[in-house]
Scaffold this motif. Sequence first.
Motif, mmCIF file in Angstrom:
data_model
loop_
_atom_site.group_PDB
_atom_site.id
_atom_site.type_symbol
_atom_site.label_atom_id
_atom_site.label_comp_id
_atom_site.label_asym_id
_atom_site.label_seq_id
_atom_site.Cartn_x
_atom_site.Cartn_y
_atom_site.Cartn_z
ATOM 1 N N GLU A 114 0.823 -1.213 0.000
ATOM 2 C CA GLU A 114 0.000 0.000 0.000
ATOM 3 C C GLU A 114 0.860 1.267 0.000
ATOM 4 O O GLU A 114 0.521 2.261 -0.658
ATOM 5 N N ALA A 115 1.970 1.223 0.739
ATOM 6 C CA ALA A 115 2.837 2.404 0.821
ATOM 7 C C ALA A 115 3.408 2.755 -0.548
ATOM 8 O O ALA A 115 3.395 3.921 -0.967
ATOM 9 N N ARG A 116 3.927 1.748 -1.257
ATOM 10 C CA ARG A 116 4.494 2.017 -2.582
ATOM 11 C C ARG A 116 3.413 2.451 -3.571
ATOM 12 O O ARG A 116 3.644 3.310 -4.429
ATOM 13 N N LEU A 117 2.230 1.882 -3.452
ATOM 14 C CA LEU A 117 1.151 2.260 -4.358
ATOM 15 C C LEU A 117 0.704 3.706 -4.147
ATOM 16 O O LEU A 117 0.119 4.318 -5.052
ATOM 17 N N ARG A 118 0.971 4.270 -2.968
ATOM 18 C CA ARG A 118 0.643 5.674 -2.747
ATOM 19 C C ARG A 118 1.329 6.570 -3.769
ATOM 20 O O ARG A 118 0.793 7.616 -4.162
ATOM 21 N N MET A 119 2.534 6.168 -4.187
ATOM 22 C CA MET A 119 3.286 6.983 -5.131
ATOM 23 C C MET A 119 2.698 6.944 -6.544
ATOM 24 O O MET A 119 3.122 7.704 -7.416
ATOM 25 N N ALA A 120 1.734 6.046 -6.774
ATOM 26 C CA ALA A 120 1.078 5.951 -8.080
ATOM 27 C C ALA A 120 -0.222 6.745 -8.118
ATOM 28 O O ALA A 120 -0.885 6.784 -9.158
ATOM 29 N N ARG A 121 -0.580 7.406 -7.023
ATOM 30 C CA ARG A 121 -1.824 8.176 -6.981
ATOM 31 C C ARG A 121 -1.571 9.553 -7.607
ATOM 32 O O ARG A 121 -0.769 10.339 -7.114
ATOM 33 N N ILE A 122 -2.281 9.823 -8.682
ATOM 34 C CA ILE A 122 -2.087 11.045 -9.469
ATOM 35 C C ILE A 122 -3.443 11.740 -9.635
ATOM 36 O O ILE A 122 -4.442 11.093 -9.948
ATOM 37 N N PRO A 123 -3.504 13.057 -9.452
ATOM 38 C CA PRO A 123 -4.772 13.773 -9.657
ATOM 39 C C PRO A 123 -5.293 13.609 -11.083
ATOM 40 O O PRO A 123 -4.517 13.523 -12.046
ATOM 41 N N ASP A 124 -6.592 13.566 -11.208
ATOM 42 C CA ASP A 124 -7.222 13.414 -12.525
ATOM 43 C C ASP A 124 -6.813 14.569 -13.445
ATOM 44 O O ASP A 124 -6.849 15.736 -13.052
ATOM 45 N N GLY A 125 -6.436 14.216 -14.682
ATOM 46 C CA GLY A 125 -6.086 15.216 -15.674
ATOM 47 C C GLY A 125 -4.647 15.676 -15.649
ATOM 48 O O GLY A 125 -4.246 16.493 -16.487
ATOM 49 N N ALA A 126 -3.842 15.169 -14.722
ATOM 50 C CA ALA A 126 -2.448 15.599 -14.622
ATOM 51 C C ALA A 126 -1.577 14.907 -15.664
ATOM 52 O O ALA A 126 -1.837 13.767 -16.071
ATOM 53 N N GLU A 127 -0.540 15.604 -16.088
ATOM 54 C CA GLU A 127 0.453 15.071 -17.028
ATOM 55 C C GLU A 127 1.632 14.533 -16.231
ATOM 56 O O GLU A 127 2.191 15.229 -15.379
ATOM 57 N N LEU A 128 2.010 13.290 -16.497
ATOM 58 C CA LEU A 128 3.106 12.679 -15.757
ATOM 59 C C LEU A 128 4.452 13.298 -16.119
ATOM 60 O O LEU A 128 4.683 13.686 -17.266
ATOM 61 N N ILE A 129 5.335 13.374 -15.135
ATOM 62 C CA ILE A 129 6.727 13.763 -15.350
ATOM 63 C C ILE A 129 7.572 12.556 -14.968
ATOM 64 O O ILE A 129 7.836 12.305 -13.785
ATOM 65 N N GLN A 130 7.973 11.787 -15.955
ATOM 66 C CA GLN A 130 8.689 10.554 -15.666
ATOM 67 C C GLN A 130 9.620 10.210 -16.821
ATOM 68 O O GLN A 130 9.514 10.762 -17.912
ATOM 69 N N SER A 131 10.527 9.303 -16.530
ATOM 70 C CA SER A 131 11.457 8.802 -17.538
ATOM 71 C C SER A 131 11.854 7.393 -17.138
ATOM 72 O O SER A 131 11.417 6.873 -16.105
ATOM 73 N N ALA A 132 12.709 6.793 -17.939
ATOM 74 C CA ALA A 132 13.151 5.433 -17.643
ATOM 75 C C ALA A 132 13.906 5.352 -16.326
ATOM 76 O O ALA A 132 13.944 4.296 -15.683
ATOM 77 N N THR A 133 14.512 6.455 -15.902
ATOM 78 C CA THR A 133 15.304 6.452 -14.667
ATOM 79 C C THR A 133 14.527 6.987 -13.466
ATOM 80 O O THR A 133 15.049 6.987 -12.364
ATOM 81 N N ILE A 134 13.305 7.465 -13.690
ATOM 82 C CA ILE A 134 12.480 7.960 -12.586
ATOM 83 C C ILE A 134 11.332 6.985 -12.390
ATOM 84 O O ILE A 134 10.442 6.891 -13.234
ATOM 85 N N LEU A 135 11.349 6.266 -11.270
ATOM 86 C CA LEU A 135 10.324 5.260 -11.051
ATOM 87 C C LEU A 135 9.000 5.909 -10.643
ATOM 88 O O LEU A 135 7.975 5.712 -11.288
ATOM 89 N N ALA A 136 9.009 6.675 -9.548
ATOM 90 C CA ALA A 136 7.802 7.352 -9.088
ATOM 91 C C ALA A 136 7.754 8.738 -9.717
ATOM 92 O O ALA A 136 8.662 9.545 -9.526
ATOM 93 N N PRO A 137 6.717 9.029 -10.486
ATOM 94 C CA PRO A 137 6.718 10.267 -11.276
ATOM 95 C C PRO A 137 6.298 11.492 -10.495
ATOM 96 O O PRO A 137 5.651 11.416 -9.448
ATOM 97 N N GLY A 138 6.670 12.646 -11.019
ATOM 98 C CA GLY A 138 6.025 13.884 -10.641
ATOM 99 C C GLY A 138 4.892 14.112 -11.619
ATOM 100 O O GLY A 138 4.575 13.241 -12.445
ATOM 101 N N PHE A 139 4.277 15.287 -11.569
ATOM 102 C CA PHE A 139 3.199 15.553 -12.514
ATOM 103 C C PHE A 139 2.961 17.052 -12.630
ATOM 104 O O PHE A 139 3.388 17.843 -11.778
#
Length: 245
Positions: A114-139
């Motif tokens: 559950e703790a790791r899955l928290r990092m996958a919670r993204i607000p609706d409509g947001a654009e992910l900020i991620q790459s191959a080297t970034i596991l948990a994204p910004g947005f």
Amino acid sequence: MTDIVTAAILVIGDEILSGRTKDKNIGFIAEYLTNIGIDLKEVRIVADDEADIVAALNALRERYTYVFTTGGIGPTHDDITADSVARAFGVGIDHHPEVVARFRERWSEQELNEARLRMARIPDGAELIQSATILAPGFKLGNVIVMAGVPSIMQAMMDIISPKLKSGVKMLSDSVRANAREGDIGGPLRAIAAAHPDTIIGSYPFMDDEKKPNTNLVVRSRDPDKLAAAMNEVKEMLAGLNVSR
């Protein structure tokens, strides 16, 4: 002339306010934004309190072109930035399927708790900020860019999002060593600043190699001709000083 583009930074985290963690992100973001023609106008630091984060976000996003946040997108209970951004925008928040899929490639079902899955919670409509080297994204949601607090990850996120940001005319600068104390030049410097309203003139005191008080003068402007005119006047003023330190 291109419109002036402005920004604020919202640093989120009790650990910053308590002094346990020393912020290493503000200076990097400030220099980064200056280099791409975005004026950083304000920095705020707030605790891990949803109401405070929402209030700060709503105030800053109304006032500036962009708001950059750092911190609070990790796996623990006090990482509430994503929820706060969703509340500020009045949108829902849920586990993003693309992020969950990336997590499943990295972790087993047992590890994907559950703790790791928290990092996958993204607000609706947001654009992910991620790459191959970034596991948990910004947005990015609206004009709010949400990034990690870990400096190396935040810096990678800045590189990803910066090409998508609009920028203005870059601020130019020139500097000169006064070889005088601030008190010796305050009056004439004020007059020069008043005569050149399209420039920003700053004085920055320091102790020189001889342990004597000295001052660096910095002139800033978006117009190279106005910058040169103000700097010339500053240098003429300094040349005419008759002071001892």
